[in-house]
Design a protein around this motif. Structure first.
Motif, PDB file in Angstrom:
ATOM      1  N   UNK A 100       0.818  -1.228   0.000  1.00  0.00           N
ATOM      2  CA  UNK A 100       0.000   0.000   0.000  1.00  0.00           C
ATOM      3  C   UNK A 100       0.846   1.271   0.000  1.00  0.00           C
ATOM      4  N   UNK A 101       1.964   1.227  -0.708  1.00  0.00           N
ATOM      5  CA  UNK A 101       2.829   2.401  -0.843  1.00  0.00           C
ATOM      6  C   UNK A 101       2.714   2.927  -2.273  1.00  0.00           C
ATOM      7  N   UNK A 102       2.325   4.171  -2.412  1.00  0.00           N
ATOM      8  CA  UNK A 102       2.181   4.782  -3.741  1.00  0.00           C
ATOM      9  C   UNK A 102       3.559   5.130  -4.300  1.00  0.00           C
ATOM     10  N   UNK A 103       3.620   5.272  -5.616  1.00  0.00           N
ATOM     11  CA  UNK A 103       4.875   5.640  -6.284  1.00  0.00           C
ATOM     12  C   UNK A 103       4.605   6.802  -7.221  1.00  0.00           C
ATOM     13  N   UNK A 104       5.444   7.827  -7.145  1.00  0.00           N
ATOM     14  CA  UNK A 104       5.250   8.980  -8.022  1.00  0.00           C
ATOM     15  C   UNK A 104       6.593   9.557  -8.444  1.00  0.00           C
ATOM     16  N   UNK A 105       6.577  10.178  -9.624  1.00  0.00           N
ATOM     17  CA  UNK A 105       7.767  10.820 -10.175  1.00  0.00           C
ATOM     18  C   UNK A 105       7.470  12.302 -10.362  1.00  0.00           C
ATOM     19  N   UNK A 106       8.408  13.161  -9.933  1.00  0.00           N
ATOM     20  CA  UNK A 106       8.192  14.598 -10.057  1.00  0.00           C
ATOM     21  C   UNK A 106       8.145  15.027 -11.524  1.00  0.00           C
ATOM     22  N   UNK A 107       9.007  14.449 -12.343  1.00  0.00           N
ATOM     23  CA  UNK A 107       9.122  14.883 -13.739  1.00  0.00           C
ATOM     24  C   UNK A 107       8.064  14.282 -14.645  1.00  0.00           C
ATOM     25  N   UNK A 108       7.586  13.100 -14.311  1.00  0.00           N
ATOM     26  CA  UNK A 108       6.578  12.433 -15.144  1.00  0.00           C
ATOM     27  C   UNK A 108       5.314  12.247 -14.307  1.00  0.00           C
ATOM     28  N   UNK A 109       4.235  12.835 -14.743  1.00  0.00           N
ATOM     29  CA  UNK A 109       2.999  12.822 -13.959  1.00  0.00           C
ATOM     30  C   UNK A 109       2.132  11.622 -14.331  1.00  0.00           C
ATOM     31  N   UNK A 110       1.842  10.777 -13.347  1.00  0.00           N
ATOM     32  CA  UNK A 110       0.934   9.645 -13.552  1.00  0.00           C
ATOM     33  C   UNK A 110       0.480   9.146 -12.191  1.00  0.00           C
ATOM     34  N   UNK A 111      -0.585   8.362 -12.184  1.00  0.00           N
ATOM     35  CA  UNK A 111      -1.148   7.799 -10.956  1.00  0.00           C
ATOM     36  C   UNK A 111      -1.231   6.282 -11.118  1.00  0.00           C
ATOM     37  N   UNK A 112      -0.384   5.540 -10.417  1.00  0.00           N
ATOM     38  CA  UNK A 112      -0.344   4.082 -10.600  1.00  0.00           C
ATOM     39  C   UNK A 112      -1.551   3.372  -9.996  1.00  0.00           C
ATOM     40  N   UNK A 113      -2.425   4.120  -9.340  1.00  0.00           N
ATOM     41  CA  UNK A 113      -3.619   3.482  -8.777  1.00  0.00           C
ATOM     42  C   UNK A 113      -4.704   3.260  -9.832  1.00  0.00           C
ATOM     43  N   UNK A 114      -4.526   3.831 -11.050  1.00  0.00           N
ATOM     44  CA  UNK A 114      -5.507   3.665 -12.128  1.00  0.00           C
ATOM     45  C   UNK A 114      -4.899   2.845 -13.265  1.00  0.00           C
ATOM     46  N   UNK A 115      -5.748   2.138 -14.044  1.00  0.00           N
ATOM     47  CA  UNK A 115      -5.234   1.367 -15.193  1.00  0.00           C
ATOM     48  C   UNK A 115      -4.468   2.241 -16.177  1.00  0.00           C
ATOM     49  N   UNK A 116      -4.987   3.452 -16.457  1.00  0.00           N
ATOM     50  CA  UNK A 116      -4.304   4.346 -17.388  1.00  0.00           C
ATOM     51  C   UNK A 116      -2.950   4.788 -16.832  1.00  0.00           C
ATOM     52  N   UNK A 117      -2.895   5.014 -15.516  1.00  0.00           N
ATOM     53  CA  UNK A 117      -1.631   5.412 -14.890  1.00  0.00           C
ATOM     54  C   UNK A 117      -0.594   4.314 -14.992  1.00  0.00           C
ATOM     55  N   UNK A 118      -1.012   3.053 -14.778  1.00  0.00           N
ATOM     56  CA  UNK A 118      -0.084   1.921 -14.898  1.00  0.00           C
ATOM     57  C   UNK A 118       0.408   1.777 -16.338  1.00  0.00           C
ATOM     58  N   UNK A 119      -0.515   1.971 -17.286  1.00  0.00           N
ATOM     59  CA  UNK A 119      -0.137   1.879 -18.690  1.00  0.00           C
ATOM     60  C   UNK A 119       0.870   2.974 -19.039  1.00  0.00           C
ATOM     61  N   UNK A 120       0.627   4.177 -18.534  1.00  0.00           N
ATOM     62  CA  UNK A 120       1.549   5.291 -18.778  1.00  0.00           C
ATOM     63  C   UNK A 120       2.929   4.986 -18.206  1.00  0.00           C
ATOM     64  N   UNK A 121       2.953   4.423 -16.999  1.00  0.00           N
ATOM     65  CA  UNK A 121       4.225   4.057 -16.364  1.00  0.00           C
ATOM     66  C   UNK A 121       4.983   3.048 -17.226  1.00  0.00           C
ATOM     67  N   UNK A 122       4.280   2.022 -17.690  1.00  0.00           N
ATOM     68  CA  UNK A 122       4.919   0.997 -18.517  1.00  0.00           C
ATOM     69  C   UNK A 122       5.479   1.591 -19.813  1.00  0.00           C
ATOM     70  N   UNK A 123       4.697   2.482 -20.446  1.00  0.00           N
ATOM     71  CA  UNK A 123       5.139   3.095 -21.693  1.00  0.00           C
ATOM     72  C   UNK A 123       6.374   3.966 -21.469  1.00  0.00           C
ATOM     73  N   UNK A 124       6.340   4.760 -20.397  1.00  0.00           N
ATOM     74  CA  UNK A 124       7.463   5.655 -20.133  1.00  0.00           C
ATOM     75  C   UNK A 124       8.720   4.869 -19.773  1.00  0.00           C
TER      76      UNK A 124
END
Length: 554
Positions: free
Chosen positions: A107-131
């Protein structure tokens, strides 16, 4: 934020490799300053700053701060991990996604200052994988471009990397366009050694014989060490001595090491002078190819303790050795020993055989474990010594850590003074830059050492070990040795025994054993009956070894 809401606890992770430190925006201070301001603006509380200085992001092996952060995440010490950029956490997609998965599991969130995304959503996970994939693609593209450049250098006859024994690289003063370009010259004294090696092998001498003679004659390798069988082979197989340049001898060295050997590397004509003639090179190649098809000697018998027993003279590992003696009736008898690997590899100049009988050594190790188990008082004394060593070990580590922290504070103060001087025009720019680089280099070294010490102190190795846990470990080890096949017994020996020391009388002195979580998992897998929740072994392990390592000397 209402008074009832708890502020988000943030773990800041920053990293910079040695190569990146000169790049704009990659410095540790710049990353930390940006992330601290972000947390302040977002009304988040910084739990801890995990800093890996001067370390590549290719693997986790040396990133002790990252390892500690993941351990703290498992303890739910914070709610979010914040990085300046994705590639600070990992350089490849698989590692990044695996780490993010571990964080999400706790239950620990992960975020990047330079790249904005939310890993709690399917779109956020997809964005993370693409980046992450794009980042890995960019890195692989850079690697391929570097390879192309190195191959082009080799194709034009230029060397890559360090030059071997017999040569030195000197800067090319005439090349004004590239100040890093160098020419290769022969070192006559070293070239004479290379010539001896090729001529002696061409005359029918073996690798060990050549290495032994060179060592007795006082010759040393390029780094200043003794010649070995493998070192002689390396020289005989290097076409650089025949005036050629070899490229791509190994593929993906950082991942495969010597397993990635390329059977057909590219060979180009070099610009450097040759040390040996084409005729001698071809003769040696013919002899090497002929000898490579001869089957290697195989030792009769099964050697359990190869590389575990240490030579009493030089401390090197001891390996299998077979000696044949002729009887009075003409028959031959074979005796099996463990002998010093340095003697067998480098000759009598380096060490002596110091042989110890195979059967006696192996029998002693097995019987010693049974003896300790049969005498509870002896085992209690061993456990007492373990705990006393742990207690004595922690104090100097803590003192060293305190000294490092004091030194870091002192250097940070000195760094600020130089900034103040520079801003007041009291220090020239060149001098300011030089002194700042020196301080930052020393700070990086101290921070790496600090991380190592802090990691060691936090690793729960200071916790006392119970008699019951040690007895359970030794008892399980003993029973598995009795019931296992030879291959399994050898695996267990090398998994648990760190080293076996030998006295000058060629009898075994001490057996140093090491048990950790991986060892226990191996035991449980090898013995299905031990996995029952009610089993005493499983219960002891849950209480006694979780998260720590136990060293036992018997």
């Amino acid at each position: 934020m209402s008074n009832q809401e708890k502020p988000t606890r943030v773990a800041i992770y920053v990293r910079v490799s040695t190569e990146e430190q000169a790049e704009q925006g990659y410095s540790i201070d710049a990353q930390l300053d940006t992330l601290r301001k972000h947390c302040l603006y977002s009304e988040k509380v910084i739990f801890h700053e995990y800093v890996d200085r001067g370390i590549s992001g290719k693997s986790m092996e040396k990133r002790l701060e990252l390892q500690q952060m993941l351990k703290d995440a498992e303890k739910n010490s914070f709610d979010e991990v914040l990085v300046w950029k994705l590639n600070r956490l990992a350089r490849n997609t698989i590692d990044l996604l695996q780490m993010v998965e571990v964080l999400e599991k706790h239950n620990v969130a992960f975020s990047s200052f330079s790249e904005k995304f939310d890993t709690s959503t399917p779109m956020g996970k997809f964005t993370l994988q693409m980046m992450a994939s794009v980042g890995e693609f960019e890195r692989n593209t850079i690697v391929e471009n570097v390879k192309m450049g190195l191959k082009q250098r080799a194709r034009t006859g230029k060397h890559n990397g360090k030059v071997p024994l017999g040569y030195r690289a000197v800067k090319d003063a005439n090349n004004v366009s590239n100040h890093h370009e160098s020419n290769v010259e022969i070192i006559e004294a070293e070239a004479a050694i290379v010539t001896k090696i090729f001529e002696r092998f061409a005359a029918g001498r073996g690798f060990k014989s050549i290495a032994n003679e060179l060592n007795h004659e006082g010759y040393v390798t390029k780094p200043g060490g003794a010649f070995s069988i493998s070192g002689v082979k390396e020289i005989l197989d290097n076409p650089f001595y025949a005036g050629k340049v070899r490229y791509c001898r190994f593929e993906n060295w950082s991942d495969k090491r010597r397993k990635g050997r390329n059977p057909k590397p590219d060979i180009f004509e070099g610009l450097h002078p040759a040390i040996i003639s084409e005729e001698l090179w071809n003769k040696v190649r013919y002899l090497r190819n002929m000898k490579s098809v001869v089957a290697l000697k195989r030792f009769d018998g099964e050697f359990l303790l190869t590389w575990l027993i240490r030579c009493p003279q030089c401390g090197g590992p001891m390996v299998a050795n077979r000696i044949q003696n002729r009887q009075k009736d003409g028959s031959k008898i074979t005796r099996l020993y463990y002998s010093c690997s340095n003697f067998r590899n480098k000759g009598s100049k380096v060490c002596s055989a110091n042989s110890i009988r195979k059967q006696e050594a192996e029998q002693y190790v097995i019987e010693r474990i049974k003896e300790v188990l049969a005498l509870p008082q002896m085992l209690r004394g061993i456990v007492k010594n373990i705990n006393e060593r742990k207690t004595k070990r922690i104090k100097p580590l803590q003192q060293e850590l305190d000294h490092l922290l004091s030194k870091i504070t002192e250097l940070e103060g000195k760094k600020q003074k130089y900034f103040d001087l520079y801003e007041a025009d009291g220090l020239a720019r060149e001098m300011f830059s030089k002194r700042l680089d020196d301080i930052n280099g020393e700070l990086d070294r101290l921070h790496v050492k600090k991380s190592e010490l802090a990691f060691e102190l936090k690793d729960d190795n200071s916790q006392p070990v119970s008699y019951e846990v040690v007895r359970s470990l030794l008892d399980k080890f003993d029973k598995l040795l009795e019931s296992s096949s030879f291959d399994q017994r050898k695996t267990l020996m090398h998994l648990v025994i760190k080293q076996i020391t030998v006295r000058d009388t060629r009898t075994i002195d001490q057996i140093q054993m090491n048990f950790d979580v991986n060892t226990v998992q191996h035991f449980l897998a090898a013995d299905p009956s031990a996995t029952h929740a009610g089993g005493s072994f499983a219960v002891h392990m849950k209480r006694g070894i979780q998260g720590q390592s136990i060293s036992v000397v018997i």
